[in-house]
Design a protein around this motif. Sequence first.
Motif, PDB file in Angstrom:
ATOM      1  N   ASP A 121       0.834  -1.203   0.000  1.00 27.43           N
ATOM      2  CA  ASP A 121       0.000   0.000   0.000  1.00 27.43           C
ATOM      3  C   ASP A 121       0.868   1.252   0.000  1.00 27.43           C
ATOM      4  O   ASP A 121       0.559   2.239  -0.695  1.00 27.43           O
ATOM      5  N   LEU A 122       1.956   1.216   0.751  1.00 21.29           N
ATOM      6  CA  LEU A 122       2.854   2.360   0.800  1.00 21.29           C
ATOM      7  C   LEU A 122       3.580   2.539  -0.531  1.00 21.29           C
ATOM      8  O   LEU A 122       3.750   3.668  -1.009  1.00 21.29           O
ATOM      9  N   VAL A 123       3.965   1.425  -1.143  1.00 18.38           N
ATOM     10  CA  VAL A 123       4.619   1.493  -2.456  1.00 18.38           C
ATOM     11  C   VAL A 123       3.668   2.111  -3.480  1.00 18.38           C
ATOM     12  O   VAL A 123       4.059   2.983  -4.260  1.00 18.38           O
ATOM     13  N   VAL A 130       3.736   8.455 -10.616  1.00 15.89           N
ATOM     14  CA  VAL A 130       4.383   7.832 -11.768  1.00 15.89           C
ATOM     15  C   VAL A 130       3.369   7.045 -12.591  1.00 15.89           C
ATOM     16  O   VAL A 130       3.436   7.016 -13.821  1.00 15.89           O
ATOM     17  N   ILE A 131       2.419   6.411 -11.906  1.00 10.89           N
ATOM     18  CA  ILE A 131       1.425   5.580 -12.579  1.00 10.89           C
ATOM     19  C   ILE A 131       0.666   6.362 -13.641  1.00 10.89           C
ATOM     20  O   ILE A 131       0.301   5.845 -14.689  1.00 10.89           O
ATOM     21  N   THR A 136       4.258   0.965 -17.778  1.00  5.05           N
ATOM     22  CA  THR A 136       4.947  -0.152 -17.127  1.00  5.05           C
ATOM     23  C   THR A 136       5.862   0.386 -16.038  1.00  5.05           C
ATOM     24  O   THR A 136       6.628   1.329 -16.269  1.00  5.05           O
ATOM     25  N   LEU A 137       5.784  -0.225 -14.866  1.00  6.23           N
ATOM     26  CA  LEU A 137       6.579   0.220 -13.729  1.00  6.23           C
ATOM     27  C   LEU A 137       7.420  -0.937 -13.202  1.00  6.23           C
ATOM     28  O   LEU A 137       6.955  -2.083 -13.141  1.00  6.23           O
ATOM     29  N   ALA A 191       1.115  -7.239 -11.468  1.00  5.58           N
ATOM     30  CA  ALA A 191      -0.098  -6.473 -11.691  1.00  5.58           C
ATOM     31  C   ALA A 191      -0.213  -6.085 -13.158  1.00  5.58           C
ATOM     32  O   ALA A 191       0.774  -6.075 -13.897  1.00  5.58           O
ATOM     33  N   HIS A 192      -1.451  -5.770 -13.556  1.00  3.70           N
ATOM     34  CA  HIS A 192      -1.740  -5.390 -14.935  1.00  3.70           C
ATOM     35  C   HIS A 192      -2.551  -4.095 -14.912  1.00  3.70           C
ATOM     36  O   HIS A 192      -3.391  -3.882 -14.059  1.00  3.70           O
ATOM     37  N   ARG A 193      -2.281  -3.218 -15.860  1.00  2.17           N
ATOM     38  CA  ARG A 193      -2.988  -1.928 -16.015  1.00  2.17           C
ATOM     39  C   ARG A 193      -2.861  -1.041 -14.773  1.00  2.17           C
ATOM     40  O   ARG A 193      -3.854  -0.861 -14.045  1.00  2.17           O
ATOM     41  N   PRO A 194      -1.748  -0.465 -14.537  1.00  3.18           N
ATOM     42  CA  PRO A 194      -0.514  -0.602 -15.310  1.00  3.18           C
ATOM     43  C   PRO A 194       0.223  -1.896 -14.953  1.00  3.18           C
ATOM     44  O   PRO A 194       0.009  -2.465 -13.886  1.00  3.18           O
ATOM     45  N   SER A 195       1.087  -2.303 -15.835  1.00  5.98           N
ATOM     46  CA  SER A 195       1.901  -3.487 -15.565  1.00  5.98           C
ATOM     47  C   SER A 195       2.984  -3.136 -14.551  1.00  5.98           C
ATOM     48  O   SER A 195       3.739  -2.186 -14.741  1.00  5.98           O
ATOM     49  N   ILE A 196       3.011  -3.904 -13.473  1.00  2.00           N
ATOM     50  CA  ILE A 196       4.015  -3.676 -12.438  1.00  2.00           C
ATOM     51  C   ILE A 196       4.829  -4.951 -12.276  1.00  2.00           C
ATOM     52  O   ILE A 196       4.272  -6.025 -12.056  1.00  2.00           O
TER      53      ILE A 196
END
Length: 386
Positions: A121-123, A130-131, A136-137, A191-196
Amino acid sequence: MVMGLKKTVKKGLIGGMSFAKDAGKINWFPGHMAAATRAIRNRLKLSDFVIEVRDARIPLSSANEDLQPQLSAKRRIIALNKKDLANPNILNKWSHHFESKQQDCIAINAHSRSSVKKLLDLVELKLKEVIAREPTLLVMVVGVPNVGKSALINSVHQIAATRFPVQQRLKRATVGPLPGVTQDIAGFKIAHRPSIYVLDSPGVLVPSIPDIETGLKLALSGSVKDSVVGEERIAQYFLAILNTRGTPLHWRYLVEGRNEGSHADCIDKPSYNLKDLRHQRTKQPDSSALHYVGDMISEVQRSLYTTLSEFDGDIEDENDLECLIEQQFEVLQKALKIPHKASEARLMVSKKFLTLFRTGRLGPFILDDVPETETDPSNSRRILAL
């Protein structure tokens, strides 16, 4: 008391340790780690965020100084892992210290999903800006060996599987009890949308540790292989810490309380291996084994309390301290039920004693000092949790 420990370490107690030619540095830098350092530096350039995992018992000693300039230039969270093995009150002081340096920090237990969820959650909060502009992150997890990076990666995967629409089942990271087990950098889509993507990395330790005490703290916490320093030297160092900080004197009440409620006379004591003290997720020891271990821990604490309380030497004198430690090895051999004539009795005592520390059976500890601050001079005191 602090000076006694410093003198003892500087003298090289602990069996005349000579880690390198200058007797002040430990060299432990396998070839795969040299290659990993280069790979990590390249990956860091592409990463949007860094989770730097450190051992909560040694918040400063477990930092990778070689990478700090590059890490401090990135969006970063310092995750103090193994918080269950660290004193919570002192850990809060460390968190405040990092916050005073404008550095995000969170204490976690990598095996606890709720704890790791707070980290995620903090991240996410820190990545919000940035998102909005990046499809893509990349989040990179770094740290010295055996601080729990791979365990954290596995917990992140479990949480991500329920929170995010992942495209495929993700491979779990390899977790091992020995430092340096994860030897290849691998990326995991969480994760997807955005891709992490979370990038796991091999444990990296600086080519040389700047001083003996830092190296011993890393060895005591398990970030340096025991074979590099030697179990006996590590155990001697831990005893030196306990004695110079007076920790066994605080076990008087614990010992008395446990003696009052002892089950020693009513339960048959089975043959028990201290290896079984290590965290087991499926198999739990039966009640007789738990009572046996509890009685053994009480005996260890009682023995250390008795030897220190009856000690009439100068704890700050390295020779007197060394004599005390020798005496404590003898009583620990009895407390840990090591056969008197065992050819490797001291080694067996050292291994079992270190296992008690590393599994938290002797209580939560923090080995590093909280740095002095102008606003809180009390932080300068030596810290070892009771």
